[in-house]
Design a protein around this motif. Structure first.
Motif, PDB file in Angstrom:
ATOM      1  N   ALA A 303       0.913  -1.227  -0.210  1.00  0.00           N
ATOM      2  CA  ALA A 303      -0.311  -0.072  -0.145  1.00  0.00           C
ATOM      3  C   ALA A 303       1.001   1.202   0.000  1.00  0.00           C
ATOM      4  O   ALA A 303       0.636   2.403  -0.741  1.00  0.00           O
ATOM      5  CB  ALA A 303      -1.017  -0.090   1.018  1.00  0.00           C
ATOM      6  N   HIS A 304       2.056   1.243   0.926  1.00  0.00           N
ATOM      7  CA  HIS A 304       2.992   2.380   0.695  1.00  0.00           C
ATOM      8  C   HIS A 304       3.703   2.631  -0.336  1.00  0.00           C
ATOM      9  O   HIS A 304       4.029   3.574  -0.836  1.00  0.00           O
ATOM     10  CB  HIS A 304       3.670   2.479   2.086  1.00  0.00           C
ATOM     11  CG  HIS A 304       2.912   2.698   3.477  1.00  0.00           C
ATOM     12  ND1 HIS A 304       2.720   3.949   3.923  1.00  0.00           N
ATOM     13  CD2 HIS A 304       2.400   1.903   4.401  1.00  0.00           C
ATOM     14  CE1 HIS A 304       2.136   4.110   4.992  1.00  0.00           C
ATOM     15  NE2 HIS A 304       1.678   2.689   5.212  1.00  0.00           N
ATOM     16  N   LEU A 305       4.161   1.588  -0.924  1.00  0.00           N
ATOM     17  CA  LEU A 305       4.836   1.611  -2.079  1.00  0.00           C
ATOM     18  C   LEU A 305       3.985   1.894  -3.511  1.00  0.00           C
ATOM     19  O   LEU A 305       4.473   2.977  -3.913  1.00  0.00           O
ATOM     20  CB  LEU A 305       5.418   0.205  -2.537  1.00  0.00           C
ATOM     21  CG  LEU A 305       6.360   0.070  -3.824  1.00  0.00           C
ATOM     22  CD1 LEU A 305       7.522   0.985  -3.578  1.00  0.00           C
ATOM     23  CD2 LEU A 305       6.781  -1.432  -4.176  1.00  0.00           C
ATOM     24  N   GLY A 306       2.795   1.613  -3.260  1.00  0.00           N
ATOM     25  CA  GLY A 306       1.694   2.069  -4.378  1.00  0.00           C
ATOM     26  C   GLY A 306       1.521   3.443  -4.190  1.00  0.00           C
ATOM     27  O   GLY A 306       1.351   4.339  -5.151  1.00  0.00           O
ATOM     28  N   GLN A 307       1.319   3.968  -2.845  1.00  0.00           N
ATOM     29  CA  GLN A 307       0.980   5.305  -2.732  1.00  0.00           C
ATOM     30  C   GLN A 307       2.161   6.400  -3.255  1.00  0.00           C
ATOM     31  O   GLN A 307       1.878   7.309  -3.666  1.00  0.00           O
ATOM     32  CB  GLN A 307       0.602   5.550  -1.351  1.00  0.00           C
ATOM     33  CG  GLN A 307       0.147   6.917  -0.735  1.00  0.00           C
ATOM     34  CD  GLN A 307       0.048   7.070   0.803  1.00  0.00           C
ATOM     35  OE1 GLN A 307      -0.278   6.104   1.476  1.00  0.00           O
ATOM     36  NE2 GLN A 307      -0.045   8.094   1.220  1.00  0.00           N
ATOM     37  N   VAL A 308       3.297   6.112  -2.902  1.00  0.00           N
ATOM     38  CA  VAL A 308       4.531   7.024  -3.213  1.00  0.00           C
ATOM     39  C   VAL A 308       4.458   6.840  -4.551  1.00  0.00           C
ATOM     40  O   VAL A 308       4.826   7.870  -5.254  1.00  0.00           O
ATOM     41  CB  VAL A 308       5.772   6.531  -2.519  1.00  0.00           C
ATOM     42  CG1 VAL A 308       6.340   5.171  -2.916  1.00  0.00           C
ATOM     43  CG2 VAL A 308       6.867   7.542  -2.610  1.00  0.00           C
ATOM     44  N   LEU A 309       4.386   5.676  -5.452  1.00  0.00           N
ATOM     45  CA  LEU A 309       4.575   5.793  -6.871  1.00  0.00           C
ATOM     46  C   LEU A 309       3.478   6.266  -7.586  1.00  0.00           C
ATOM     47  O   LEU A 309       3.574   7.167  -8.505  1.00  0.00           O
ATOM     48  CB  LEU A 309       4.675   4.411  -7.337  1.00  0.00           C
ATOM     49  CG  LEU A 309       5.881   3.547  -6.903  1.00  0.00           C
ATOM     50  CD1 LEU A 309       6.060   2.148  -7.728  1.00  0.00           C
ATOM     51  CD2 LEU A 309       7.267   4.233  -7.043  1.00  0.00           C
ATOM     52  N   ALA A 310       2.312   6.393  -6.983  1.00  0.00           N
ATOM     53  CA  ALA A 310       1.229   7.209  -7.575  1.00  0.00           C
ATOM     54  C   ALA A 310       1.495   8.492  -7.528  1.00  0.00           C
ATOM     55  O   ALA A 310       1.072   9.165  -8.498  1.00  0.00           O
ATOM     56  CB  ALA A 310      -0.076   6.881  -6.829  1.00  0.00           C
ATOM     57  N   SER A 311       2.029   9.029  -6.442  1.00  0.00           N
ATOM     58  CA  SER A 311       2.570  10.624  -6.442  1.00  0.00           C
ATOM     59  C   SER A 311       3.406  10.947  -7.543  1.00  0.00           C
ATOM     60  O   SER A 311       3.400  11.725  -8.253  1.00  0.00           O
ATOM     61  CB  SER A 311       2.785  10.841  -5.248  1.00  0.00           C
ATOM     62  OG  SER A 311       1.668  10.862  -4.078  1.00  0.00           O
ATOM     63  N   TYR A 312       4.438   9.948  -7.496  1.00  0.00           N
ATOM     64  CA  TYR A 312       5.668  10.087  -8.514  1.00  0.00           C
ATOM     65  C   TYR A 312       4.952  10.159  -9.773  1.00  0.00           C
ATOM     66  O   TYR A 312       5.606  11.043 -10.525  1.00  0.00           O
ATOM     67  CB  TYR A 312       6.657   9.284  -8.259  1.00  0.00           C
ATOM     68  CG  TYR A 312       7.787   9.373  -9.149  1.00  0.00           C
ATOM     69  CD1 TYR A 312       8.778  10.384  -9.152  1.00  0.00           C
ATOM     70  CD2 TYR A 312       8.148   8.326 -10.032  1.00  0.00           C
ATOM     71  CE1 TYR A 312       9.780  10.548  -9.640  1.00  0.00           C
ATOM     72  CE2 TYR A 312       9.399   8.582 -10.734  1.00  0.00           C
ATOM     73  CZ  TYR A 312      10.136   9.692 -10.601  1.00  0.00           C
ATOM     74  OH  TYR A 312      11.250   9.675 -11.467  1.00  0.00           O
ATOM     75  N   VAL A 313       4.376   9.329 -10.266  1.00  0.00           N
ATOM     76  CA  VAL A 313       3.974   9.164 -11.434  1.00  0.00           C
ATOM     77  C   VAL A 313       3.112  10.245 -11.835  1.00  0.00           C
ATOM     78  O   VAL A 313       3.323  11.055 -12.967  1.00  0.00           O
ATOM     79  CB  VAL A 313       2.879   7.844 -11.795  1.00  0.00           C
ATOM     80  CG1 VAL A 313       2.098   8.197 -13.303  1.00  0.00           C
ATOM     81  CG2 VAL A 313       3.705   6.790 -11.799  1.00  0.00           C
ATOM     82  N   LYS A 314       2.275  10.796 -11.261  1.00  0.00           N
ATOM     83  CA  LYS A 314       1.388  12.279 -11.358  1.00  0.00           C
ATOM     84  C   LYS A 314       2.576  13.387 -11.546  1.00  0.00           C
ATOM     85  O   LYS A 314       2.194  14.326 -12.496  1.00  0.00           O
ATOM     86  CB  LYS A 314       0.435  12.589 -10.434  1.00  0.00           C
ATOM     87  CG  LYS A 314      -0.665  11.558 -10.685  1.00  0.00           C
ATOM     88  CD  LYS A 314      -1.647  11.694  -9.187  1.00  0.00           C
ATOM     89  CE  LYS A 314      -1.315  11.924  -7.951  1.00  0.00           C
ATOM     90  NZ  LYS A 314      -2.390  11.605  -6.881  1.00  0.00           N
ATOM     91  N   ILE A 315       3.669  13.566 -11.003  1.00  0.00           N
ATOM     92  CA  ILE A 315       4.579  14.686 -11.161  1.00  0.00           C
ATOM     93  C   ILE A 315       5.346  14.346 -12.256  1.00  0.00           C
ATOM     94  O   ILE A 315       5.690  15.281 -13.118  1.00  0.00           O
ATOM     95  CB  ILE A 315       5.182  14.639  -9.641  1.00  0.00           C
ATOM     96  CG1 ILE A 315       4.212  15.080  -8.754  1.00  0.00           C
ATOM     97  CG2 ILE A 315       6.455  15.682  -9.927  1.00  0.00           C
ATOM     98  CD1 ILE A 315       4.951  14.893  -7.246  1.00  0.00           C
TER      99      ILE A 315
END
Length: 378
Positions: A303-315
């Motif tokens: 869950a935390h790995l997916g969360q940080v990558l979701a933020s990164y992909v958007k940026i």
């Protein structure tokens, strides 16, 4: 141009504009320089045919060398000599005396590198460059270590200190940049000039490539995804950086082991990589066998790995994200929670255009990274 020559050798100058997109004049001027510096060798074709014989280019195997050194967590240097062809000429692991400061660390590293050069069969004049992988927050452009968890006396001009001692040009980078370079030249990212590597190791770390070279910001830093906050205010755990709720405190191997073994792992030394990885595999075995407590630990990590990558992909819109893991079963046990976090955090069209792929960590990444550094820094 060196990438094209390496991949397609022997290759003629007339083929290089098509392979590189560079103008013929640029090709002619640059290849002449590479030949003069000993990086590339020429050979006339031996096959008889009508017209003028063609000249073919290959990377010089007996030309300059690059020395790579990676600082381990156990006060050893992994030292590799490679040629511009990417061929490993010599490898060794040498111990050094534990330092009490970042300045002493630079001195110990310089002494050990000098000893390795003296003990090698290579002339010092043949060594073109030295690359050092440092487990720290590094400005790779200026050669400055800005933060290292084991020392407080930073920032420190690490590259200059080592270069002054050994009399050779020095580049320092964090170890994950070495790993990204190994993936780019020899691994799963071959053919991708722009991508991001996320390494699930003792800590969570990352590095990015853009247009065929490591991407850094104004101050020489790469992406520090490990220290993006993903923990909520209610359960934010303390990170070694001094902040709370960083992604690495939930999704790194060390944090997974601590959460999975609780009090039994309280005295575990995070520098003991072998012991941490052995416990991680034990916990992974339990999760794959259906142990609900172990599965819950990996759900949290996913869950935390997916969360940080979701933020990164958007940026960043990285196009390709490689997630390097020590065991491919990790993908399976985190997949449900990981995918849920991605789908919740990214607009479907953006997620659809982003390739996220798990890959096995290269065991000889320090050698492959140095071999690639030889080509990039030539």
């Amino acid at each position: 141009m060196l990438k094209a020559i390496r991949v397609h050798a022997p290759v003629s100058r007339s083929d290089l504009p098509r392979l590189t997109g560079l103008a013929a004049g640029t090709i002619s001027q640059t290849t002449a320089e590479l030949v003069a510096r000993g990086y590339v060798v020429e050979a006339r074709e031996t096959e008889k045919r009508s017209g003028r014989p063609r000249t073919y280019l290959t990377i010089a195997s007996e030309g300059p060398l690059v020395l790579g050194a990676v600082i381990s967590t156990t006060n050893t240097l992994l030292i590799t000599f490679v040629d511009l062809n990417g061929t490993i000429r010599s490898e060794s692991e040498l111990p050094f005396v534990g330092p009490g400061s970042i300045a002493e660390l630079a001195e110990r590293v310089a002494e050990t590198i000098a000893q390795a050069i003296d003990a090698s069969r290579f002339a010092r004049e043949r060594i073109e460059h030295v690359g050092i992988g440092v487990p720290a927050l590094v400005d790779s452009v200026e050669g400055v270590v800005h933060f290292m968890a084991t020392f407080e006396d930073t920032p420190y001009p690490f590259a200059a200190a080592v270069a002054d001692r050994i009399g050779l040009p020095v580049t320092i980078e964090k170890g994950t940049t070495y790993k990204a370079r190994a993936q780019h030249w020899h691994g799963a990212a071959q053919g991708h000039d722009t991508f991001t590597l996320v390494n699930v190791g003792l800590s969570l770390d990352s590095a990015a490539y853009s247009d065929g070279l490591p991407r850094v910001g104004v101050h020489g830093f790469g992406p520090e995804l490990a220290h993006v906050r993903t923990g909520s205010p209610d359960d934010a755990e303390l990170c070694y950086c001094g902040s709370r709720g960083c992604a690495t405190t939930y999704a790194s191997i060390y944090s997974i082991v601590l959460r999975g073994f609780g009090a039994d792992a309280a005295q575990l030394d995070p520098r003991n990589e072998a012991e941490v990885e052995a416990l991680f595999i034990e916990l992974l075995d339990r999760a794959c066998a259906g142990d609900s407590d172990a599965r819950a630990v990996f759900d949290t990590a996913g869950a935390h790995l997916g969360q940080v990558l979701a933020s990164y992909v958007k940026i960043a819109d990285p196009g390709l994200i490689l997630i390097a893991v020590p065991d491919m079963r990790f993908e399976r046990v985190i997949q449900e929670a990981f995918s849920a976090a991605l789908n919740h955090g990214i607009l479907p069209p953006i997620l659809k255009m982003t390739e996220i792929r798990f890959t096995l960590q290269e065991k000889n990444w320090h050698s492959l990274g140095t071999a690639s550094l030889a080509l990039e820094k030539s």
